[in-house]
Write a protein that holds these residues in place. Structure first.
Motif, mmCIF file in Angstrom:
data_model
loop_
_atom_site.group_PDB
_atom_site.id
_atom_site.type_symbol
_atom_site.label_atom_id
_atom_site.label_comp_id
_atom_site.label_asym_id
_atom_site.label_seq_id
_atom_site.Cartn_x
_atom_site.Cartn_y
_atom_site.Cartn_z
ATOM 1 N N PHE A 118 1.091 -1.145 -0.008
ATOM 2 C CA PHE A 118 -0.096 0.083 -0.104
ATOM 3 C C PHE A 118 0.930 1.244 -0.139
ATOM 4 O O PHE A 118 0.689 2.234 -0.753
ATOM 5 N N ALA A 119 1.814 1.376 0.933
ATOM 6 C CA ALA A 119 2.725 2.450 1.024
ATOM 7 C C ALA A 119 3.465 2.725 -0.186
ATOM 8 O O ALA A 119 3.647 3.734 -0.873
ATOM 9 N N ALA A 120 4.105 1.761 -0.804
ATOM 10 C CA ALA A 120 4.881 1.960 -1.934
ATOM 11 C C ALA A 120 3.915 2.153 -3.121
ATOM 12 O O ALA A 120 4.493 3.061 -4.086
ATOM 13 N N ALA A 121 2.947 1.407 -3.487
ATOM 14 C CA ALA A 121 2.335 1.809 -4.485
ATOM 15 C C ALA A 121 1.582 3.071 -4.675
ATOM 16 O O ALA A 121 1.395 3.919 -5.504
ATOM 17 N N THR A 122 1.331 3.958 -3.202
ATOM 18 C CA THR A 122 0.693 4.879 -3.105
ATOM 19 C C THR A 122 1.632 6.007 -3.440
ATOM 20 O O THR A 122 1.407 7.026 -4.068
ATOM 21 N N TRP A 123 2.720 5.718 -2.834
ATOM 22 C CA TRP A 123 4.155 6.620 -3.069
ATOM 23 C C TRP A 123 4.332 6.880 -4.549
ATOM 24 O O TRP A 123 4.431 7.929 -5.130
#
Lengths: 249, 217
Positions: free
Chosen positions: B197-202
């Protein structure tokens, strides 16, 4: 002192090309930016403000290049694309409350003063305002942060004669207080009342950018007419016979 | 940024966006595909984007003395705020279901997905799909919301369906175990989902900033 310098501005669309538009706007002057519908006035103004991306050219405000100083420049200018057409269902009070947070030099007293001058009711929404009042709201937002340069895209279009007269009077009032104004229009009679300079484009090309008096004198000398309207029509008009000869009706 | 965020909440967020946060309460309903609640939260955020379009918010924003990239960031921060609120409430409800209500009859015999760390991982994957497919898709044009939401809707439907089916497959039934020996493995899955979630959103935010800088408004 040059407030706005535009040089070699080009913008390519599939069906339209803005070609090498250049002009300079000096402090405390009103420049009328004229051209018929579709001439490229809005494209030029949007390019100047980085709303659309020019294909080429240089834009400088207050001696600074636009892109590296965009925030700083936008603090010092106000733009109104005609009537306010954002957040039509929000109360004006709310719009002002949010907008002012972006401007450290927001002047609440000036805001109140302009609201009073323009007879704006903060409890109304933009949707409840006439076109003329929406333009006045856009001007109020621009003037309340002491914008040094106002860029207005066809602010008088759609206004009744009295509102147009009031608005032109407001331009002169602002000019006397050192505000510089660039406004596009195709209503030439507006310019005859207040413009110091004329920048004229046709078909995406610059025809002229010079003081109003010089433009008028040149137009008369070339036999184009003695009013802005006649000069513009002389440049632009093509008779139905010319079209017929080209397209074989 | 903080001013733009204030603008996002004051001018761009509709009551329906707040209201649909209540959809996380579906977490407590047995015999229901509880992951649908996450989709409904996203639907509420979508309504804010739709309102953004109707209100010409993007043009208003870029004319303010702000950097264009911050306009994009503020939108992502708003989305993360709503997803964060939804996730925290969902997590609390999940813990309640796993502890205080663990022995409640309807939950013990629940044939659908239980509220577990695996469920929370799936919640994060639905949010990931929203941030990448919808929010990222919106910034391709900064005005089209229909097609990006359709893409997200299809992805969300598939995620819900797959998540509901997986725990019925022999060997994967542990995915639906609310606690016990499989809790650690489910927590690992939750951490992995959080990282995704964090990587894809970033990445989605970075790509959106680049796209937005090039768009003619």
């Amino acid at each position: 002192m040059a407030i706005l310098e535009v040089s070699g501005l080009c913008k390519d669309y599939p069906a339209f090309h803005l070609n090498n538009v250049s002009f300079t706007l000096e402090k405390g002057r009103i420049m009328g930016f004229i051209g018929r519908n579709g001439a490229g006035k809005t494209t030029t103004l949007k390019s100047i403000l980085n709303i659309v991306h020019p294909s080429a050219g240089q834009i400088r405000f207050f001696g600074m290049d636009l892109l590296p100083h965009e925030d700083e420049i936008k603090q010092r200018i106000g733009y109104a694309g005609g009537a306010v057409d954002f957040y039509k269902r929000k109360k004006i009070r709310k719009l002002i409350e949010v907008t002012k947070t972006f401007y450290p030099n927001w002047d609440e007293a000036a805001c109140r003063q302009w609201m009073e001058i323009f007879a704006l009711d903060e409890n109304k929404t933009p949707a409840q305002l006439s076109e003329g009042m929406k333009v006045k709201l856009a001007l109020t937002l621009a003037l309340s942060h002491h914008a040094e340069l106002l860029i207005l895209d066809e602010p008088t279009s759609g206004l009744d004669p009295v509102s147009r007269e009031e608005l032109l009077e407001a331009f002169t009032f602002l000019k006397d207080r050192g505000v510089t104004i660039l406004f596009s229009t195709h209503i030439t009679s507006d310019l005859e009342k207040c413009a110091d300079d004329i920048t004229y484009i046709a078909g995406g090309r610059l025809i002229a950018s010079e003081p109003m008096t010089a433009f008028m004198e040149r137009g008369a000398a070339e036999g184009r007419g003695d009013t802005l309207e006649n000069i513009m029509v002389s440049y632009e008009k093509r008779s139905i016979h010319d079209f017929a000869a080209e397209v074989t009706i | 940024m903080s001013k733009l965020f204030h603008k996002e909440i004051s001018l761009c967020t509709q009551a329906v966006t707040w209201g649909l946060l209540a959809a996380v309460l579906l977490t407590l309903i047995p015999g229901y595909p509880i992951l649908v609640g996450t989709f409904l939260v996203c639907l509420g955020i979508f309504h804010s984007f739709q309102y953004t379009n109707e209100s010409n918010d993007i043009l208003y924003s870029v004319l303010l003395p702000v950097r264009k990239r911050d306009v994009v960031r503020a939108k992502y921060v708003k989305v993360l705020l709503f997803e964060g609120i939804a996730f925290v409430i969902t997590a609390v409800l999940t813990v309640i279901r796993m502890t205080l209500m663990a022995d409640a009859g309807p939950y013990v015999t629940n044939p659908m997905m239980n509220a577990t760390p695996y469920f929370l991982a799936c919640v994060l994957l639905v949010f990931t799909a929203f941030n990448v497919l919808f929010v990222g898709g919106f910034f391709k044009t900064a005005w089209k919301v229909g097609m990006p939401f359709l893409r997200f809707g299809i992805a969300a439907f598939l995620l819900v369906a797959i998540a509901e089916v997986l725990h019925h497959i022999p060997g994967l039934t542990f995915l639906n175990e609310p606690g016990g020996a499989w809790l650690e493995l489910q927590l690992v899955m939750l951490v992995l989902a959080a990282l995704i979630f964090a990587a894809a959103t970033w990445i989605s935010c970075k790509v959106s900033i680049k796209r937005f800088e090039k768009i003619d408004l």
